[in-house]
Scaffold this motif. Structure first.
Motif, short mmCIF file in Angstrom:
data_model
loop_
_atom_site.label_atom_id
_atom_site.label_comp_id
_atom_site.label_asym_id
_atom_site.label_seq_id
_atom_site.Cartn_x
_atom_site.Cartn_y
_atom_site.Cartn_z
N ALA A 13 3.95 7.86 -9.48
CA ALA A 13 3.83 7.07 -8.25
C ALA A 13 5.12 7.16 -7.44
CB ALA A 13 3.54 5.62 -8.60
N VAL A 14 4.99 6.95 -6.15
CA VAL A 14 6.14 6.94 -5.25
C VAL A 14 6.95 5.68 -5.52
CG1 VAL A 14 6.83 6.89 -2.85
CG2 VAL A 14 4.86 8.22 -3.52
N TYR A 23 2.94 -1.13 -2.92
CA TYR A 23 3.84 -2.14 -2.35
C TYR A 23 4.76 -1.52 -1.30
CZ TYR A 23 2.14 -4.52 -6.45
OH TYR A 23 1.33 -5.06 -7.40
N PHE A 24 5.13 -0.27 -1.49
CA PHE A 24 5.92 0.43 -0.47
C PHE A 24 5.11 0.59 0.81
CE2 PHE A 24 7.17 4.51 1.49
CZ PHE A 24 8.42 4.13 1.91
N ILE A 25 3.84 0.90 0.66
CA ILE A 25 2.98 1.04 1.84
C ILE A 25 2.82 -0.30 2.55
CG2 ILE A 25 0.64 1.62 2.59
CD1 ILE A 25 0.60 3.66 0.29
N VAL A 31 6.73 -3.75 8.32
CA VAL A 31 7.79 -3.43 9.28
C VAL A 31 7.19 -3.04 10.63
CG1 VAL A 31 9.60 -1.75 9.79
CG2 VAL A 31 9.48 -2.78 7.53
N ILE A 32 6.14 -2.24 10.58
CA ILE A 32 5.49 -1.83 11.83
C ILE A 32 4.89 -3.04 12.54
CG2 ILE A 32 3.56 -0.50 12.77
CD1 ILE A 32 4.13 1.57 10.55
N LEU A 64 7.81 -10.86 -0.25
CA LEU A 64 6.52 -10.91 -0.91
C LEU A 64 6.20 -9.59 -1.60
CD1 LEU A 64 3.93 -12.59 -1.43
CD2 LEU A 64 3.00 -11.51 0.62
N CYS A 65 6.53 -8.48 -0.97
CA CYS A 65 6.30 -7.17 -1.58
C CYS A 65 7.11 -7.02 -2.86
CB CYS A 65 6.64 -6.05 -0.61
SG CYS A 65 5.44 -5.83 0.70
#
Length: 106
Positions: A13-14, A23-25, A31-32, A64-65
């Protein structure tokens, strides 16, 4: 004979700054959305309040992430959603005699 380097990260996984997989996504999407909220609110209430509101949203999203990443791990959140989606019991609407004694309708 040619020598090739073996990529040992295939299938993994990344992971970026400790955030793994989905969670990165979620963090990137947050952010966007914070930037979009800033631009929308800057026209409505001014730049400083819009900056504060979008910064608070960004910090809450990232925290939260990281909390979800530490609590559930790489696939834990998906497993939690799958476990919630499974039914508690299987219910049959037909009578037992109709299941056991199948009549030929022809």
């Amino acid at each position: 004979m040619a020598r090739y380097r073996i990529n040992k990260g295939v299938g993994r996984a990344v992971e970026v700054k400790g955030l793994r997989a989905q969670y990165f996504i979620y963090a990137v999407i947050g952010v966007i959305l914070a930037v979009v909220v800033f631009f929308i609110l800057s026209f409505i209430v001014g730049q400083l309040p819009a900056l504060l509101i979008s910064f608070v949203c960004l910090v809450l999203n990232l925290s939260l992430c990281f909390v979800l990443n530490n609590k559930f791990g790489e696939k834990g959140l998906e497993q939690l959603y799958a476990q919630r989606a499974t039914p508690d019991r299987i219910a049959f609407k037909k009578r037992v005699c109709r299941i056991v004694f199948v009549r030929d309708e022809n």
